[in-house]
Design a protein around this motif. Structure first.
Motif, PDB file in Angstrom:
ATOM      1  N   ASP A  26       0.652  -1.280  -0.217  1.00 49.67           N
ATOM      2  CA  ASP A  26       0.157   0.061  -0.009  1.00 49.67           C
ATOM      3  C   ASP A  26       0.904   1.257   0.456  1.00 49.67           C
ATOM      4  OD1 ASP A  26      -2.064  -1.584  -0.002  1.00 49.67           O
ATOM      5  OD2 ASP A  26      -3.148  -1.351   2.361  1.00 49.67           O
ATOM      6  N   THR A  27       1.497   1.183   1.148  1.00 48.47           N
ATOM      7  CA  THR A  27       3.008   2.290   0.767  1.00 48.47           C
ATOM      8  C   THR A  27       3.362   2.385  -0.866  1.00 48.47           C
ATOM      9  OG1 THR A  27       3.256   2.334   3.069  1.00 48.47           O
ATOM     10  CG2 THR A  27       5.169   3.464   2.300  1.00 48.47           C
ATOM     11  N   LEU A  28       4.357   2.010  -1.112  1.00 48.80           N
ATOM     12  CA  LEU A  28       4.842   1.258  -2.647  1.00 48.80           C
ATOM     13  C   LEU A  28       3.780   1.921  -3.437  1.00 48.80           C
ATOM     14  CD1 LEU A  28       7.323   0.836  -3.669  1.00 48.80           C
ATOM     15  CD2 LEU A  28       5.833  -1.760  -4.198  1.00 48.80           C
ATOM     16  N   ARG A  29       2.684   1.704  -3.323  1.00 46.00           N
ATOM     17  CA  ARG A  29       2.018   2.065  -4.758  1.00 46.00           C
ATOM     18  C   ARG A  29       1.578   3.393  -3.985  1.00 46.00           C
ATOM     19  NH1 ARG A  29      -1.289  -3.148  -3.341  1.00 46.00           N
ATOM     20  NH2 ARG A  29      -0.652  -4.538  -5.192  1.00 46.00           N
ATOM     21  N   THR A  30       1.520   3.898  -3.440  1.00 43.83           N
ATOM     22  CA  THR A  30       1.218   5.694  -3.043  1.00 43.83           C
ATOM     23  C   THR A  30       2.520   6.637  -3.123  1.00 43.83           C
ATOM     24  OG1 THR A  30      -0.256   5.355  -0.712  1.00 43.83           O
ATOM     25  CG2 THR A  30       0.809   7.130  -1.317  1.00 43.83           C
ATOM     26  N   GLN A  31       4.067   5.518  -2.828  1.00 45.24           N
ATOM     27  CA  GLN A  31       4.337   6.392  -3.626  1.00 45.24           C
ATOM     28  C   GLN A  31       5.171   6.060  -5.086  1.00 45.24           C
ATOM     29  OE1 GLN A  31       8.217   3.383  -1.885  1.00 45.24           O
ATOM     30  NE2 GLN A  31       9.967   5.168  -3.533  1.00 45.24           N
ATOM     31  N   ILE A  32       4.712   4.999  -5.523  1.00 44.02           N
ATOM     32  CA  ILE A  32       4.463   5.372  -7.052  1.00 44.02           C
ATOM     33  C   ILE A  32       3.768   6.148  -7.462  1.00 44.02           C
ATOM     34  CG2 ILE A  32       3.651   3.906  -8.918  1.00 44.02           C
ATOM     35  CD1 ILE A  32       5.349   1.712  -7.164  1.00 44.02           C
ATOM     36  N   ALA A  33       2.625   6.429  -7.280  1.00 39.42           N
ATOM     37  CA  ALA A  33       1.464   7.717  -7.185  1.00 39.42           C
ATOM     38  C   ALA A  33       2.216   9.130  -6.610  1.00 39.42           C
ATOM     39  CB  ALA A  33       0.292   7.448  -6.741  1.00 39.42           C
ATOM     40  N   ASP A  34       3.091   9.024  -5.178  1.00 39.31           N
ATOM     41  CA  ASP A  34       3.089  10.466  -5.487  1.00 39.31           C
ATOM     42  C   ASP A  34       4.673  11.137  -7.046  1.00 39.31           C
ATOM     43  OD1 ASP A  34       4.179  13.141  -4.224  1.00 39.31           O
ATOM     44  OD2 ASP A  34       6.237  11.647  -3.279  1.00 39.31           O
ATOM     45  N   LEU A  35       5.694   9.554  -6.885  1.00 39.70           N
ATOM     46  CA  LEU A  35       6.267   9.493  -8.512  1.00 39.70           C
ATOM     47  C   LEU A  35       5.357  10.053  -9.782  1.00 39.70           C
ATOM     48  CD1 LEU A  35       9.069   7.604  -6.436  1.00 39.70           C
ATOM     49  CD2 LEU A  35       9.552   9.373  -6.323  1.00 39.70           C
ATOM     50  N   GLU A  36       5.018   9.230  -9.722  1.00 43.81           N
ATOM     51  CA  GLU A  36       4.754   9.817 -11.176  1.00 43.81           C
ATOM     52  C   GLU A  36       3.794  11.003 -11.553  1.00 43.81           C
ATOM     53  OE1 GLU A  36       1.585   6.480 -11.128  1.00 43.81           O
ATOM     54  OE2 GLU A  36       2.418   5.109 -12.098  1.00 43.81           O
ATOM     55  N   GLN A  37       3.082  11.241 -10.760  1.00 41.22           N
ATOM     56  CA  GLN A  37       2.479  13.076 -10.416  1.00 41.22           C
ATOM     57  C   GLN A  37       4.222  13.823 -10.301  1.00 41.22           C
ATOM     58  OE1 GLN A  37       0.414  14.295  -6.897  1.00 41.22           O
ATOM     59  NE2 GLN A  37      -0.356  16.319  -7.939  1.00 41.22           N
ATOM     60  N   GLN A  38       5.243  13.595 -10.000  1.00 42.91           N
ATOM     61  CA  GLN A  38       6.397  14.565  -9.728  1.00 42.91           C
ATOM     62  C   GLN A  38       6.814  14.430 -11.127  1.00 42.91           C
ATOM     63  OE1 GLN A  38       9.093  14.573  -6.784  1.00 42.91           O
ATOM     64  NE2 GLN A  38       7.134  13.060  -5.348  1.00 42.91           N
ATOM     65  N   SER A  39       7.221  13.306 -11.453  1.00 46.65           N
ATOM     66  CA  SER A  39       7.788  12.854 -13.056  1.00 46.65           C
ATOM     67  C   SER A  39       6.846  13.599 -13.937  1.00 46.65           C
ATOM     68  CB  SER A  39       7.949  11.294 -13.293  1.00 46.65           C
ATOM     69  OG  SER A  39       6.433  11.160 -13.443  1.00 46.65           O
ATOM     70  N   ALA A  40       5.663  14.121 -14.525  1.00 41.82           N
ATOM     71  CA  ALA A  40       4.715  14.524 -15.152  1.00 41.82           C
ATOM     72  C   ALA A  40       4.264  15.814 -15.071  1.00 41.82           C
ATOM     73  CB  ALA A  40       2.890  13.778 -15.291  1.00 41.82           C
ATOM     74  N   ALA A  41       5.396  16.890 -13.916  1.00 39.93           N
ATOM     75  CA  ALA A  41       5.424  18.355 -13.828  1.00 39.93           C
ATOM     76  C   ALA A  41       5.924  18.732 -14.825  1.00 39.93           C
ATOM     77  CB  ALA A  41       6.268  18.334 -12.469  1.00 39.93           C
ATOM     78  N   PRO A  42       5.902  19.587 -15.638  1.00 41.99           N
ATOM     79  CA  PRO A  42       5.640  20.490 -16.483  1.00 41.99           C
ATOM     80  C   PRO A  42       7.434  20.533 -16.772  1.00 41.99           C
ATOM     81  CG  PRO A  42       4.022  21.304 -15.956  1.00 41.99           C
ATOM     82  CD  PRO A  42       4.407  20.920 -14.766  1.00 41.99           C
ATOM     83  N   GLY A  43       8.505  20.905 -15.706  1.00 44.28           N
ATOM     84  CA  GLY A  43       9.150  21.329 -15.569  1.00 44.28           C
ATOM     85  C   GLY A  43      10.434  20.748 -14.757  1.00 44.28           C
ATOM     86  N   LEU A  44      10.176  19.565 -15.111  1.00 43.81           N
ATOM     87  CA  LEU A  44      11.068  18.314 -14.096  1.00 43.81           C
ATOM     88  C   LEU A  44      12.218  18.474 -14.699  1.00 43.81           C
ATOM     89  CD1 LEU A  44      10.732  15.564 -12.805  1.00 43.81           C
ATOM     90  CD2 LEU A  44      10.460  14.279 -15.310  1.00 43.81           C
TER      91      LEU A  44
END
Length: 369
Positions: A26-44
């Motif tokens: 569960d924690t791993l899935r939450t971490q993945i969702a957070d990282l996916e959101q960060q990786s989709a940021a326009p100025g990454l």
């Protein structure tokens, strides 16, 4: 004797339950969702180092989740395969199930060991240095045998390696060798190989055929990453250049391309000669120097914590394995008590069982502490 499939499958599910508990899906899935959101940021990629760190973390997290889910699915498929074979009394299907069970037991065991690798640097690639110890030419020959053993182990798994430096002894073997294993978790796996290795055999270099005991030291450090904050002021480094050489002192390079780097405050020395240019050797030496200083800093912090806690236990890595070729054949780990009689297989890279036993032993030691 017929395989007790229900009992074996139940054991696999029990082990996977422990793996899921440690992995915390569960924690791993939450971490993945957070990282996916960060990786989709326009100025990454405005900050390449931060972007690289985020994408690497995302890749590792996804791979970890996929490993667990794939193993669960394989166990489910095995159960269906067994039911089909038993219902139809199909010997071929049951034979296929037997093979898959064996493969799954090995894979689940490896996954269970992987979950034990949760140290700060366990996910890193590794830099390994082997040095001949007491025992003269036999020790130098032993150092070369260990180098081949680890390179063959990596080759068996398809792990890329890179020999960075080799210092040849005058008569035979190696004074020292440094190489990288460039795969995630190489450090976590190979860190349990650090320490003093001992070889007992009839010396091939003794005209009287006497038994000789020789020693070699294995050092394992995590490979530095760009995000690690290890800055070394230039005035703390002494850099010497010299001509690369091969076995017997034969020149393999007509220019002064080899580099010896010394960290003056700690006396740490790194030599590199296997790259083609002085610039490349200097960059490689600096990376290994940073890795060694990073680990040195970690060890000093751990030592301070032990002193505060009143713990005077000696380092677990010393005198850790014996390789006996005479008067009997045996390789034995002195920490885990794991031993095998197939010495030629071990020297040919078959050391997974030693590594697995070492990881479990180390984790138990950490828990006890």
């Amino acid at each position: 004797m017929a395989t007790d499939f229900p009992a074996e499958i139940k054991a696999l599910r029990t082990t996977m339950g422990s793996v899921r508990d440690v992995t915390d899906l569960d924690t791993l899935r939450t971490q993945i969702a957070d990282l996916e959101q960060q990786s989709a940021a326009p100025g990454l990629w405005d900050d390449p180092e931060s972007a690289q760190q985020i994408t690497s973390q995302l890749s590792r997290a996804n791979a970890e989740l996929e490993r667990v889910e794939t193993m669960d699915n394989r166990i489910d498929d095995l159960e269906v395969l067994v039911e089909m074979g038993q219902e139809e009394n199909d010997a071929d299907t049951l034979a296929e199930a037997e093979k898959e069970l064996t493969d799954l037991q090995k894979a689940v065991g490896e996954l269970e060991v992987r979950t034990l690798l949760s140290g700060e640097y366990d996910q890193r690639e590794a830099v390994i240095t082997i040095r001949a110890g007491a025992g003269g030419v036999d020790a130098a020959d032993f150092a070369e045998m260990l180098l081949r053993m680890y390179l063959r182990w990596a080759e068996r798994h398809g792990y890329p390696t890179k020999v960075m430096d080799t210092s040849y002894a005058e008569e035979a073997g190696l004074k020292s060798a440094t190489f990288e294993v460039n795969v995630p978790y190489a450090y976590g796996n190979l860190s349990v190989e650090a320490g003093t290795h001992r070889l007992v055999r009839i010396s091939p270099f003794d005209n009287q055929g006497r038994r000789q005991t020789s020693f070699a030291a294995v050092e394992v450090i995590p490979l530095i990453e760009q995000t690690d904050s290890i800055e070394i002021p230039e005035n703390e480094l002494k850099i010497d250049v010299f001509r690369s050489s091969g076995p017997g002192g034969q020149s393999v390079n007509t220019t002064d391309s080899a580099v010896r780097m010394t960290h003056i405050p700690t006396g740490t020395v790194v030599s590199m000669q296997n790259e083609k240019s002085q610039i490349q050797n200097r960059a490689a030496a600096l990376r290994v120097m940073q890795s060694r200083l990073l680990l040195l800093k970690r060890e000093e912090e751990a030592k301070q914590r032990k002193e505060l806690a009143g713990d005077s236990t000696a380092s677990w890595g010393d005198q850790m394995r014996s390789y006996v070729l005479h008067p009997y054949q045996m390789v034995k780990d002195l920490r885990t008590e794991y031993e095998v009689g197939n010495t030629s297989g071990v020297f040919d890279g078959d050391i997974d069982a030693f590594i697995e036993a070492g990881i479990r032993w180390k984790r138990n030691q950490e828990r006890a502490a």
